[in-house]
Design a protein around this motif. Structure first.
Motif, mmCIF file in Angstrom:
data_model
loop_
_atom_site.group_PDB
_atom_site.id
_atom_site.type_symbol
_atom_site.label_atom_id
_atom_site.label_comp_id
_atom_site.label_asym_id
_atom_site.label_seq_id
_atom_site.Cartn_x
_atom_site.Cartn_y
_atom_site.Cartn_z
ATOM 1 N N HIS A 148 4.534 0.646 10.860
ATOM 2 C CA HIS A 148 5.160 1.156 9.715
ATOM 3 C C HIS A 148 5.325 -0.182 9.082
ATOM 4 O O HIS A 148 5.054 -0.601 7.848
ATOM 5 C CB HIS A 148 6.261 1.986 9.642
ATOM 6 C CG HIS A 148 6.890 2.224 8.242
ATOM 7 N ND1 HIS A 148 6.434 3.458 7.451
ATOM 8 C CD2 HIS A 148 7.964 1.754 7.628
ATOM 9 C CE1 HIS A 148 7.015 3.172 6.365
ATOM 10 N NE2 HIS A 148 7.925 2.260 6.356
ATOM 11 N N ALA A 149 5.963 -1.114 9.901
ATOM 12 C CA ALA A 149 6.055 -2.366 9.339
ATOM 13 C C ALA A 149 5.048 -2.918 8.880
ATOM 14 O O ALA A 149 4.725 -3.894 7.981
ATOM 15 C CB ALA A 149 6.687 -3.206 10.433
ATOM 16 N N SER A 150 3.676 -2.826 9.724
ATOM 17 C CA SER A 150 2.613 -3.564 9.633
ATOM 18 C C SER A 150 2.072 -3.204 8.181
ATOM 19 O O SER A 150 1.373 -3.947 7.489
ATOM 20 C CB SER A 150 1.662 -3.370 10.808
ATOM 21 O OG SER A 150 0.343 -4.247 10.453
ATOM 22 N N VAL A 151 1.882 -1.988 7.877
ATOM 23 C CA VAL A 151 1.566 -1.381 6.777
ATOM 24 C C VAL A 151 2.082 -2.136 5.480
ATOM 25 O O VAL A 151 1.649 -2.230 4.425
ATOM 26 C CB VAL A 151 1.534 0.517 6.624
ATOM 27 C CG1 VAL A 151 1.046 0.658 5.527
ATOM 28 C CG2 VAL A 151 0.680 0.688 7.896
ATOM 29 N N ARG A 152 3.420 -2.221 5.622
ATOM 30 C CA ARG A 152 4.337 -2.846 4.485
ATOM 31 C C ARG A 152 3.902 -4.385 4.247
ATOM 32 O O ARG A 152 4.183 -4.578 2.913
ATOM 33 C CB ARG A 152 5.644 -2.569 4.809
ATOM 34 C CG ARG A 152 6.137 -1.223 4.729
ATOM 35 C CD ARG A 152 7.444 -0.992 5.032
ATOM 36 N NE ARG A 152 8.338 -1.784 4.187
ATOM 37 C CZ ARG A 152 9.082 -1.068 3.287
ATOM 38 N NH1 ARG A 152 9.503 0.232 3.367
ATOM 39 N NH2 ARG A 152 10.080 -1.915 2.639
ATOM 40 N N VAL A 153 3.196 -4.893 5.125
ATOM 41 C CA VAL A 153 2.865 -6.288 4.930
ATOM 42 C C VAL A 153 1.609 -6.442 3.788
ATOM 43 O O VAL A 153 0.784 -5.417 3.902
ATOM 44 C CB VAL A 153 2.489 -6.957 6.073
ATOM 45 C CG1 VAL A 153 1.834 -8.272 6.122
ATOM 46 C CG2 VAL A 153 3.673 -6.994 7.280
ATOM 47 N N PRO A 154 1.882 -7.306 2.870
ATOM 48 C CA PRO A 154 0.725 -7.456 1.952
ATOM 49 C C PRO A 154 -0.766 -7.551 2.770
ATOM 50 O O PRO A 154 -0.498 -8.152 3.766
ATOM 51 C CB PRO A 154 0.776 -8.659 1.175
ATOM 52 C CG PRO A 154 2.573 -8.931 1.325
ATOM 53 C CD PRO A 154 2.794 -8.494 2.679
ATOM 54 N N GLU A 155 -1.900 -6.985 2.096
ATOM 55 C CA GLU A 155 -3.104 -6.910 2.798
ATOM 56 C C GLU A 155 -3.628 -8.208 3.295
ATOM 57 O O GLU A 155 -4.246 -8.572 4.361
ATOM 58 C CB GLU A 155 -4.081 -6.096 2.126
ATOM 59 C CG GLU A 155 -5.378 -6.044 2.869
ATOM 60 C CD GLU A 155 -5.605 -4.521 2.894
ATOM 61 O OE1 GLU A 155 -6.603 -4.296 3.571
ATOM 62 O OE2 GLU A 155 -5.169 -3.748 2.249
ATOM 63 N N SER A 156 -3.182 -9.330 2.369
ATOM 64 C CA SER A 156 -3.786 -10.803 2.539
ATOM 65 C C SER A 156 -2.999 -11.271 3.835
ATOM 66 O O SER A 156 -3.677 -12.107 4.438
ATOM 67 C CB SER A 156 -3.647 -11.553 1.409
ATOM 68 O OG SER A 156 -2.249 -11.770 1.078
ATOM 69 N N GLU A 157 -1.785 -10.736 4.183
ATOM 70 C CA GLU A 157 -1.158 -11.546 5.339
ATOM 71 C C GLU A 157 -1.282 -10.480 6.503
ATOM 72 O O GLU A 157 -0.712 -10.976 7.752
ATOM 73 C CB GLU A 157 0.179 -11.734 4.920
ATOM 74 C CG GLU A 157 0.691 -12.508 3.602
ATOM 75 C CD GLU A 157 1.996 -12.656 3.270
ATOM 76 O OE1 GLU A 157 2.774 -12.507 4.326
ATOM 77 O OE2 GLU A 157 2.191 -12.834 2.139
ATOM 78 N N ARG A 158 -1.824 -9.412 6.253
ATOM 79 C CA ARG A 158 -1.608 -8.584 7.597
ATOM 80 C C ARG A 158 -2.805 -8.816 8.706
ATOM 81 O O ARG A 158 -3.834 -9.199 8.319
ATOM 82 C CB ARG A 158 -2.193 -7.226 6.919
ATOM 83 C CG ARG A 158 -2.007 -5.854 7.688
ATOM 84 C CD ARG A 158 -2.251 -4.643 7.359
ATOM 85 N NE ARG A 158 -1.359 -4.284 6.092
ATOM 86 C CZ ARG A 158 -1.634 -3.376 5.275
ATOM 87 N NH1 ARG A 158 -2.990 -2.704 5.368
ATOM 88 N NH2 ARG A 158 -1.012 -3.235 4.253
ATOM 89 N N LYS A 159 -2.363 -8.582 9.742
ATOM 90 C CA LYS A 159 -3.260 -8.748 11.021
ATOM 91 C C LYS A 159 -3.240 -7.117 11.678
ATOM 92 O O LYS A 159 -2.130 -6.629 12.027
ATOM 93 C CB LYS A 159 -2.763 -9.866 11.989
ATOM 94 C CG LYS A 159 -3.611 -10.103 13.053
ATOM 95 C CD LYS A 159 -3.258 -10.965 13.889
ATOM 96 C CE LYS A 159 -4.247 -11.419 15.098
ATOM 97 N NZ LYS A 159 -3.712 -12.478 15.796
ATOM 98 N N PRO A 160 -4.323 -6.683 11.984
ATOM 99 C CA PRO A 160 -4.312 -5.486 12.638
ATOM 100 C C PRO A 160 -3.643 -5.366 13.914
ATOM 101 O O PRO A 160 -3.710 -6.361 14.619
ATOM 102 C CB PRO A 160 -5.772 -5.157 12.824
ATOM 103 C CG PRO A 160 -6.635 -5.918 11.828
ATOM 104 C CD PRO A 160 -5.807 -7.124 11.945
ATOM 105 N N LEU A 161 -2.942 -4.385 14.192
ATOM 106 C CA LEU A 161 -2.093 -4.445 15.275
ATOM 107 C C LEU A 161 -3.002 -4.206 16.549
ATOM 108 O O LEU A 161 -2.733 -4.768 17.726
ATOM 109 C CB LEU A 161 -1.310 -3.136 15.418
ATOM 110 C CG LEU A 161 -0.188 -2.954 14.330
ATOM 111 C CD1 LEU A 161 0.449 -1.674 14.577
ATOM 112 C CD2 LEU A 161 0.731 -3.949 14.650
ATOM 113 N N ALA A 162 -4.103 -3.779 16.604
ATOM 114 C CA ALA A 162 -5.217 -3.444 17.520
ATOM 115 C C ALA A 162 -5.837 -4.913 17.957
ATOM 116 O O ALA A 162 -6.190 -4.974 19.033
ATOM 117 C CB ALA A 162 -6.457 -2.647 17.075
#
Length: 133
Positions: A60-74
């Motif tokens: 949930h926290a990861s989804v809330r991060v802007p897409e440009s700054e997001r790193k996949p949990l996997a």
């Protein structure tokens, strides 16, 4: 999760999810034990719900991060390559299904079987409905 590779909110959520999962497991155990009066069922439900919360909170926290700054949990070396949000919610749904079926008077094996099937269906549906993180 290392702080250098993931957004700070995801790292903080990962830390807090451990405590939240423990609280959910304790509350679930005590509540389910009172409802169904079976320690084995209450233990299974509590563990499953706790693990579900532990998986869902960082997602949930990861989804809330802007897409440009997001790193996949996997991409984390210790995380599997599955949909963490779908798995977390599916585990909580499976816990509720086991509690409901056992509470209605069905046997242990039937309740666990329905819980496993419910969790599996929930995972398949949610993995396509929820955004990937």
């Amino acid at each position: 999760m290392s702080e250098g590779s993931f957004h700070e909110s995801v790292v903080a959520a990962d830390r807090w999810s451990k405590a939240l999962a423990l609280v959910v497991a304790i509350v679930a155990f005590l509540a389910v034990r009172e409802v169904v009066v079976d320690v084995q069922v209450a233990s299974i439900v509590a563990a499953t719900a706790g693990i579900g919360v532990r998986l869902y909170v960082p997602y949930h926290a990861s989804v809330r991060v802007p897409e440009s700054e997001r790193k996949p949990l996997a991409e984390h070396p210790t995380a599997g390559s599955y949909h963490h949000g779908a798995a977390g919610i599916a585990l909580v749904a499976a816990s509720l299904a086991v509690t409901g079926v056992f509470g209605l008077g069905h046997g242990f094996i039937t309740a666990v079987g329905v819980g496993v099937m419910s969790g599996g269906v929930a995972y398949v549906v949610l993995s396509s409905a929820l955004p990937t993180a």
